[in-house]
Design an enzyme around this catalytic site. Structure first.
Site, short mmCIF file in Angstrom:
data_model
loop_
_atom_site.label_atom_id
_atom_site.label_comp_id
_atom_site.label_asym_id
_atom_site.label_seq_id
_atom_site.Cartn_x
_atom_site.Cartn_y
_atom_site.Cartn_z
N ASP A 172 0.89 -1.16 0.00
CA ASP A 172 0.00 0.00 0.00
C ASP A 172 0.93 1.22 0.00
O ASP A 172 1.52 1.54 1.02
CB ASP A 172 -0.87 -0.05 1.26
CG ASP A 172 -1.65 1.26 1.50
OD1 ASP A 172 -1.64 2.13 0.61
OD2 ASP A 172 -2.25 1.37 2.58
N LYS B 251 3.00 11.13 -3.68
CA LYS B 251 1.93 10.41 -4.39
C LYS B 251 1.04 11.39 -5.16
O LYS B 251 0.50 11.06 -6.21
CB LYS B 251 1.11 9.60 -3.38
CG LYS B 251 0.05 8.71 -4.00
CD LYS B 251 -0.52 7.80 -2.93
CE LYS B 251 -1.60 6.90 -3.46
NZ LYS B 251 -2.09 5.99 -2.40
N GLU C 187 -7.14 0.46 -4.45
CA GLU C 187 -7.13 0.36 -2.98
C GLU C 187 -8.45 -0.20 -2.42
O GLU C 187 -8.41 -1.09 -1.58
CB GLU C 187 -6.80 1.73 -2.37
CG GLU C 187 -5.33 2.08 -2.58
CD GLU C 187 -5.01 3.56 -2.46
OE1 GLU C 187 -5.89 4.33 -2.04
OE2 GLU C 187 -3.88 3.96 -2.81
N ASP D 210 -12.48 5.66 3.06
CA ASP D 210 -11.04 5.65 3.36
C ASP D 210 -10.56 7.06 3.73
O ASP D 210 -10.39 7.92 2.87
CB ASP D 210 -10.30 5.12 2.11
CG ASP D 210 -8.78 5.06 2.30
OD1 ASP D 210 -8.27 5.60 3.29
OD2 ASP D 210 -8.11 4.47 1.43
#
Ligand code: AMP
Length: 582
Positions: free
Chosen positions: A7, A69, A146, A168
């Site tokens: 992850d 990211k 994800e 999330d």
């Protein structure tokens, strides 16, 4: 060696592997279960990754990179000591540490990995992530979404088909997805979020409150002292975490500052209610995306089978209550929200590694092969008359094997061209050709006699191999087409829109082709009748039959792409006439 699941998060990353049948998180060299996705270039040229990099961020901000990211797939660069680094290269440094830590823990070389990305990542962002893995020396088995990974960790791939919401809330981002769990496939139906909302905002709110209280009490503004405020922010994060399980906590920072009277110590009690009041609007800011995801998926909250919590910030009780109020479902957090994405990636990695080695290797839970990806667009080959003959339908689950026997259209034809296409349209020219090759050396024979077996294999990584084999001679020829040579996501979306726009027209076209095929069958039947029973047939009948055959031939022999609607109508009439005589 085990394949790992990674992850690769905005604030934190996590790595896991299936060992002894269960997906376990691998702690890093510092003993932590997640690693800050932070890279720093120390003055002496040393590269620091993880907590050590995070710790020196305040004193070395210009040479510390966090949240890279957010830059994936862009041409952002950071220059350090005359060298430029891309987001992929920075991410690769994080991945290299995760890989090294995994190798140390597992006791051997690790190369195979599955890496997760947000469901909304586009092709460029996904490719950049894959490249980061390659730079880190990893063999990226697959990039998966994800929320899909979270669903795998919760074991939903083995349960009832259902709609699931994955909520999330991490350190720096908020994503909500509605996914559909099918028999073999997990599909992301909709995704929404805010990539500037996360636990860091909660820390900041609490830190500001603590600093303001301190200023009221002492007159000293610690918010303007970078090093002191960093201590406050760290303490605020700690307090926030404690308030997830306790009703109140004490923040204690000795020697935080000083004034004329001497050193100043900070000590404040914070209650959960106070924290909730300070952060209420942050929690409420997740409402819009939740509703948008449901809307885009075209379902009501009541149709959700389950709601899963992912990301460390979903441990905040007020967040959990809010999700329950929004969805009417008690959200599930039975799996550690910081770790479940990596665990799901590890499950997928083990499955893919197992599938690749013939299914004999690792097989998590139940021993069932887990199949996730589907063919996004049908595959076809071009057959006589420019027709696209579909061999693999859109949404077929991978891996897939298909074969069909074809023949030649021309007499004494010694070669055939295999033109492989992707698309939903009936005519070859309306689809995208993704590869072509010739099968030569076919034995000379009348049309329709040679048997050419064409097989399509798409493996779990999406690599397509097409083989054509002349069953008469055993001659064969094949071509391998990788994912990157196939249609891009944009092309696929455009093609799907096209196919929808032309749906009615294409259906009519397909019906016409079917009629033409039927006409050919009828012709063979009629010719056979003439050959066998022609001698005994009354002259007039024979003449009428011959005329009817010629009538059908006149239109059926035309190339289908050249046929007009009037030609098809005439063909219809000629076929009716011939059928009447048979
Ligand atoms: P992630 O990026 O998913 O690892 O999430 C990290 C975020 O979760 C950070 O902002 C953490 O402060 C936050 N977090 C971790 N544990 C807790 C907790 N017990 N209560 C509230 N927030 C937490």
């Amino acid at each position: 060696m085990a394949a790992i699941g990674i992850d690769l998060g905005t604030t934190n990353s996590c790595v896991a592997a299936v060992e002894g049948g269960s997906p376990d998180v691998i702690p890093n060299a510092e003993g932590e279960r997640t690693t800050p996705s932070v890279v720093a270039f120390a003055r002496d040229g040393e590269r620091l990754v993880g907590s050590v990099a995070l710790r020196q961020k305040a004193t070395n901000p210009g040479r510390t990179v966090s949240s890279v990211k957010r830059r994936m797939g862009t041409d952002w660069r950071i220059g350090v000591d005359g060298k430029e680094f891309s987001p992929q290269e920075i991410s690769a440094m994080v991945l290299r540490k995760l890989r090294a830590d995994a190798e140390k823990h597992l006791g051997g070389e690790v190369t195979d990995a599955v890496i997760t990305v947000p469901a909304y990542f586009n092709d460029m962002q996904r490719n950049a992530t894959k490249d980061a893995g390659t730079i880190a020396g990893l063999n990226v088995l697959r990039i998966i979404n994800e929320p899909t990974a979270a669903a795998l960790a919760f074991g939903l791939d083995h349960g009832d088909p259902q709609m699931v919401m994955v909520y999330d809330l991490g350190g720096g981002t908020f994503d909500v997805s509605v996914i559909e769990i099918g028999d073999d496939v997990i599909e992301v139906l909709a995704t929404a979020g805010n990539n500037r909302l996360g636990g860091d905002d909660f820390d900041e709110r609490l830190a500001r409150h603590i600093a303001e209280t301190f200023q009221r009490e002492t007159g000293v503004d610690v918010a303007s002292d970078q090093v002191a405020f960093l201590r406050v922010r760290e303490a605020a994060e700690q307090a926030k975490k404690e308030l997830s399980s306790m009703e109140s906590t004490v923040v204690n920072l000795p020697f935080l500052s000083q004034n004329a009277q001497g050193p100043l110590h900070l000590e404040q009690t914070i209650t959960r209610t106070q924290f909730e009041n300070l952060t209420r609007d942050l929690v409420e800011a997740t409402t819009g995306p939740v509703q948008q995801a449901l809307n885009d998926a075209g379902i009501a909250a009541s149709e959700l089978g389950r709601v899963l919590l992912v990301g460390g910030s979903t441990r905040i009780p007020a967040v959990q209550r809010h999700v329950e109020a929004l969805t009417g479902k008690h959200p599930e957090s039975s799996i550690n929200p910081d770790e479940c994405v990596a665990q799901g990636a590890a499950i997928q990695a083990a499955t893919l590694a197992g599938a690749r080695s013939g299914g004999g290797a690792l097989m998590p839970r139940g021993g069932e092969l887990l199949l996730l990806d589907v063919v996004p667009m049908s595959f076809a080959i071009e057959t006589v008359g420019g027709v696209a003959t579909r061999v693999i339908e859109r949404n077929t689950t991978l891996p897939v094997h298909y074969e069909q026997v074809f023949t030649t259209a021309g007499a004494f034809q010694t070669k055939v061209e295999i033109n492989i296409m992707q698309g939903e349209r009936p005519m070859a020219s309306d689809n995208k050709s993704i590869g072509k090759f010739w099968l030569k050396g076919i034995k000379r024979a009348p049309a329709g006699v040679p048997q050419i077996n064409v097989s399509f294999d798409i493996d779990a990584n999406g690599i397509l191999t097409v083989t054509a084999k002349d069953l008469g001679t055993g001659n064969e020829q094949s071509i391998t087409i990788t994912d990157s040579e196939r249609m891009s996501d944009e092309e696929i979306q455009a093609a799907i829109r096209d196919a929808e726009a032309y749906a009615a027209e294409d259906a009519a076209r397909r019906a016409q082709f079917a009629k033409r095929e039927e006409a050919h069958k009828l012709l063979s039947e009629a010719e056979e009748r003439l050959r066998e029973g022609g001698k005994d047939m009354p002259k007039d009948d024979k003449r009428a039959l011959k005329a009817a055959i010629a009538g059908v031939q006149r239109y059926a022999s035309k190339r289908p792409e050249k046929m007009t609607d009037a030609d098809f109508e005439n063909l219809d009439a000629a076929v009716d006439e011939l059928r009447r005589l048979l």
